[in-house]
Enzyme design. Sequence first.
Site, PDB file in Angstrom:
ATOM      1  N   ASP A 180       7.884 -32.028 -22.902  1.00 21.54           N
ATOM      2  CA  ASP A 180       6.930 -31.424 -23.836  1.00 21.54           C
ATOM      3  C   ASP A 180       6.449 -30.107 -23.231  1.00 21.54           C
ATOM      4  O   ASP A 180       5.834 -30.094 -22.167  1.00 21.54           O
ATOM      5  CB  ASP A 180       5.766 -32.397 -24.070  1.00 21.54           C
ATOM      6  CG  ASP A 180       4.915 -32.004 -25.269  1.00 21.54           C
ATOM      7  OD1 ASP A 180       4.959 -30.837 -25.686  1.00 21.54           O
ATOM      8  OD2 ASP A 180       4.182 -32.880 -25.777  1.00 21.54           O
ATOM      9  N   ASP A 211       4.003 -25.383 -29.505  1.00 26.77           N
ATOM     10  CA  ASP A 211       3.984 -26.664 -28.790  1.00 26.77           C
ATOM     11  C   ASP A 211       5.172 -27.471 -29.323  1.00 26.77           C
ATOM     12  O   ASP A 211       5.261 -27.692 -30.533  1.00 26.77           O
ATOM     13  CB  ASP A 211       2.634 -27.334 -29.108  1.00 26.77           C
ATOM     14  CG  ASP A 211       2.455 -28.717 -28.509  1.00 26.77           C
ATOM     15  OD1 ASP A 211       3.302 -29.149 -27.715  1.00 26.77           O
ATOM     16  OD2 ASP A 211       1.442 -29.357 -28.854  1.00 26.77           O
ATOM     17  N   HIS A 265      -1.442 -32.326 -34.501  1.00 22.70           N
ATOM     18  CA  HIS A 265      -2.752 -31.665 -34.423  1.00 22.70           C
ATOM     19  C   HIS A 265      -2.672 -30.224 -34.905  1.00 22.70           C
ATOM     20  O   HIS A 265      -1.586 -29.651 -34.988  1.00 22.70           O
ATOM     21  CB  HIS A 265      -3.220 -31.684 -32.968  1.00 22.70           C
ATOM     22  CG  HIS A 265      -2.161 -31.226 -32.003  1.00 22.70           C
ATOM     23  ND1 HIS A 265      -1.990 -29.912 -31.658  1.00 22.70           N
ATOM     24  CD2 HIS A 265      -1.172 -31.901 -31.368  1.00 22.70           C
ATOM     25  CE1 HIS A 265      -0.958 -29.818 -30.829  1.00 22.70           C
ATOM     26  NE2 HIS A 265      -0.433 -31.009 -30.650  1.00 22.70           N
ATOM     27  N   HIS A 322      -5.447 -28.468 -29.029  1.00 15.61           N
ATOM     28  CA  HIS A 322      -5.670 -29.552 -29.984  1.00 15.61           C
ATOM     29  C   HIS A 322      -6.898 -29.256 -30.818  1.00 15.61           C
ATOM     30  O   HIS A 322      -8.008 -29.287 -30.322  1.00 15.61           O
ATOM     31  CB  HIS A 322      -5.884 -30.889 -29.251  1.00 15.61           C
ATOM     32  CG  HIS A 322      -4.641 -31.400 -28.607  1.00 15.61           C
ATOM     33  ND1 HIS A 322      -4.585 -31.792 -27.295  1.00 15.61           N
ATOM     34  CD2 HIS A 322      -3.392 -31.568 -29.084  1.00 15.61           C
ATOM     35  CE1 HIS A 322      -3.366 -32.178 -26.997  1.00 15.61           C
ATOM     36  NE2 HIS A 322      -2.605 -32.051 -28.067  1.00 15.61           N
ATOM     37  N   GLU A 349       4.228 -34.448 -34.179  1.00 14.54           N
ATOM     38  CA  GLU A 349       4.903 -35.053 -33.036  1.00 14.54           C
ATOM     39  C   GLU A 349       4.999 -36.571 -33.109  1.00 14.54           C
ATOM     40  O   GLU A 349       4.177 -37.283 -32.574  1.00 14.54           O
ATOM     41  CB  GLU A 349       4.245 -34.623 -31.723  1.00 14.54           C
ATOM     42  CG  GLU A 349       2.743 -34.740 -31.648  1.00 14.54           C
ATOM     43  CD  GLU A 349       2.223 -34.229 -30.299  1.00 14.54           C
ATOM     44  OE1 GLU A 349       2.777 -34.601 -29.260  1.00 14.54           O
ATOM     45  OE2 GLU A 349       1.255 -33.441 -30.305  1.00 14.54           O
ATOM     46  N   GLU A 374       8.907 -33.075 -31.258  1.00 13.78           N
ATOM     47  CA  GLU A 374       7.774 -32.275 -31.733  1.00 13.78           C
ATOM     48  C   GLU A 374       8.209 -30.854 -32.045  1.00 13.78           C
ATOM     49  O   GLU A 374       9.083 -30.294 -31.373  1.00 13.78           O
ATOM     50  CB  GLU A 374       6.672 -32.231 -30.655  1.00 13.78           C
ATOM     51  CG  GLU A 374       5.454 -31.402 -31.059  1.00 13.78           C
ATOM     52  CD  GLU A 374       4.361 -31.356 -29.983  1.00 13.78           C
ATOM     53  OE1 GLU A 374       4.680 -31.559 -28.795  1.00 13.78           O
ATOM     54  OE2 GLU A 374       3.203 -31.098 -30.343  1.00 13.78           O
TER      55      GLU A 374
HETATM   56 MN    MN Z   1       3.445 -31.145 -27.149  1.00 14.58          MN
HETATM   57 MN    MN Z   2       1.294 -31.402 -29.408  1.00 15.03          MN
END
Ligand code: MN
Ligand code: MN
Length: 298
Positions: A81, A92, A152, A160, A185, A280
């Site tokens: 990630d 992200d 998010h 977030h 995600e 994600e």
């Molecule tokens: Mn992430």
């Molecule tokens: Mn994330």
Amino acid sequence: MLEKYVSAGHILFEAQQFAKKILEPNANLFECAEKIEEFIIKKGAKPAFPTNLSLNENAAHQTPDWNDKTILKESDVLKVDIGVHVDGYIADAAFTITYAEEHKKLVKAAELALENAFALLEKNPTIGEIGATIEKTISEQGFKVVQNLTGHGLARYLQHTSPSIPNIAKQDSRVFEEGNAYAIEPFASTGDGYVREAGKANIFAIEEQRSVRNAYARKILEFVQENYKTLPFAERWLVRELKLSGFALKVGLKQLLHEKCIRAYPILHDRAGSFVAQAENSFIKTKEGIITLVKPRA
Ligand code: MN
Ligand code: MN
């Protein structure tokens, strides 16, 4: 703003390709995390958070310790990630690596859930409908969806923000808003589909800015405010950048946690012996439609 988001997304895509190359069996995870972050910096952006390399039942928030010797095994399921920001605008995204045939279906389930969620985005879905699609896809593949991890919103220097985007069917009739960025995600699991906090944390972020007396704590806090602002950071980054002894660092971090200047992000894990996969991506909603952020340059 849009340009910066798009640029963060392109660099993140390239960092993912680089990560796939170096994360081979027997790779040292500490070295890989540091190399991925160095790659991002060389491309002119910055890591938005420490590269998460979460193994097997660990779903998220695992990043190598400063003295970590962990080696990637062929039988592992590794969530990679990565976060990239350009002037605070964050992309992200995550994918899962496994070299074991027996885990490939699990990885595919998470990927398919993400694919279906992004396909649905074109139809202006509610946030609840996104969760329902993810849950349905992962259940149909024969796995548990991790119910207490969510996507998010993304905001400048904030990884977030609201809303939480559930991975399960929920009554949430809100829709995504123009001009805002989001991350979706899904996580698929062979365990309980529910994560708990482990005792250990290697990722932290500033909670509240206030003065501290302890000299080590003050040195850490000033450095973090200057370099990472409200974004998460890793203990190993401080070891490298601040040249503090392991002892000084422990004392400083402990004091900052105690005074609630920083918060810890403990590893989130499903049941021991289970396996979790994650997929994600991030997007921004514009007047012209959905722009997926993490993808190759046109
Ligand atoms: Mn992430
Ligand atoms: Mn994330």
